[in-house]
Design an enzyme around this catalytic site. Structure first.
Site, PDB file in Angstrom:
ATOM      1  N   HIS A  31      48.892  72.113  15.406  1.00  0.00           N
ATOM      2  CA  HIS A  31      49.296  71.317  14.233  1.00  0.00           C
ATOM      3  C   HIS A  31      50.698  70.740  14.442  1.00  0.00           C
ATOM      4  O   HIS A  31      50.958  69.573  14.131  1.00  0.00           O
ATOM      5  CB  HIS A  31      49.356  72.198  12.979  1.00  0.00           C
ATOM      6  N   GLN A  55      33.953  71.491   2.798  1.00  0.00           N
ATOM      7  CA  GLN A  55      33.510  71.526   4.190  1.00  0.00           C
ATOM      8  C   GLN A  55      33.098  72.919   4.653  1.00  0.00           C
ATOM      9  O   GLN A  55      32.856  73.125   5.844  1.00  0.00           O
ATOM     10  CB  GLN A  55      34.564  70.920   5.115  1.00  0.00           C
TER      11      GLN A  55
END
Ligand code: PAF
Length: 272
Positions: A31, A55
């Protein structure tokens, strides 16, 4: 670092036309490398931190998905992020009667094992693009199929932004960084890197073999991984654009894999 908690506040931000990194938090070097690249290319960077319920399937790890918000904020601030959009309520996602579905790319591979997953990803990413209004958006290639889905969605829905897909960051033994690696037991962690070792072996083998012989190499790798304790969901050599099984070795090919080790599901991929 400015932390924004509501959609209203996010929408009232002046349009920065900056960089955007959508995330589900539990930051690791993967990230941070996206955030640093965004900062290098854009003067203003927004990161979203939202564990998107749309999701996750009913039997997936939504409840135990790692959450470490304060630490994430500090890491993002150190990476030069300007705004963190971390909505507290799930209402904005769960109340949506509209779902974005990218036909053809979402029902295969990850989509076959995680029905509805990519609709949830595409829907939330479309909503985030509308709220953040970025000029550039950054995604990690570790989620190779997700990148293909987002690329198609951006083209089809005419989002006025550029996409950047960034290389997978790995541990020194080759294991792709993932927020879920922390679920691995020490024994499983010791064998987890063999997944990438098999991708490297296959990429090398494919360079020297006609495409008609690739499937037997894939079978060999599945046998090796199974002996090591992996439960392989899929291992395939696919066309980079269509995600269909590659039939033509002159076209760009990606080897994609998903395998379970204990209760942890790992995914990875490598270009041939
Ligand atoms: O890759 C992820 O972390 C998620 O799928 C994303 C893009 C943030 C959407 O929730």
């Amino acid at each position: 670092l400015k932390v924004i908690r509501t959609l209203e506040e996010m929408l009232s931000q002046p349009p920065h036309q900056g960089g955007f990194v959508p995330t589900m938090g539990a930051f690791h070097e993967g990230h941070l490398s996206l955030m640093r690249q965004a900062k290098a290319e854009c003067s203003h960077v927004t990161v979203s931190l939202y564990v998107n319920p749309l999701q996750f399937g009913p039997n997936e790890d939504l409840a135990r998905y790692p959450r470490q918000e304060e630490l994430d904020f500090r890491m993002a601030a150190d990476a030069g992020v300007d705004v963190m959009f971390a909505p507290r309520s799930d209402e904005w996602a769960l109340a949506s009667k509209t779902s974005v579905s990218v036909r053809g790319l979402t029902d295969v591979w990850e989509g076959a094992f995680r029905p509805g997953h990519f609709d949830g990803v595409a829907t939330i990413v479309a909503k985030l693009f509308n709220l953040v209004r970025p000029r550039m958006a950054y995604f990690g290639l570790k989620d190779f199929q997700q990148c293909a889905v987002i690329r198609q969605m951006v083209a089809d829905l005419d989002f006025p932004l550029q996409l950047r897909f960034c290389d997978t960051i790995r541990e020194t033994d080759g294991l792709a960084l993932s927020s879920r690696n922390r679920y691995l037991s020490p024994d499983d962690r010791a064998v987890a890197a063999k997944l990438f070792a098999e991708l490297l072996r296959l990429a090398e083998a494919f360079r020297n073999l006609p495409v008609t012989e690739w499937s037997s190499e894939l079978e060999k790798s599945i046998a090796t991984l199974s002996e090591l304790g992996f439960m392989v969901d899929y291992l395939a050599a696919v066309d980079k654009e269509t995600l269909q099984i590659q039939q033509d070795s002159s076209k760009p090919t990606q080897i994609i894999v998903a395998a379970r080790l204990g209760s942890t599901r790992l995914i990875d991929n490598l270009a041939v």
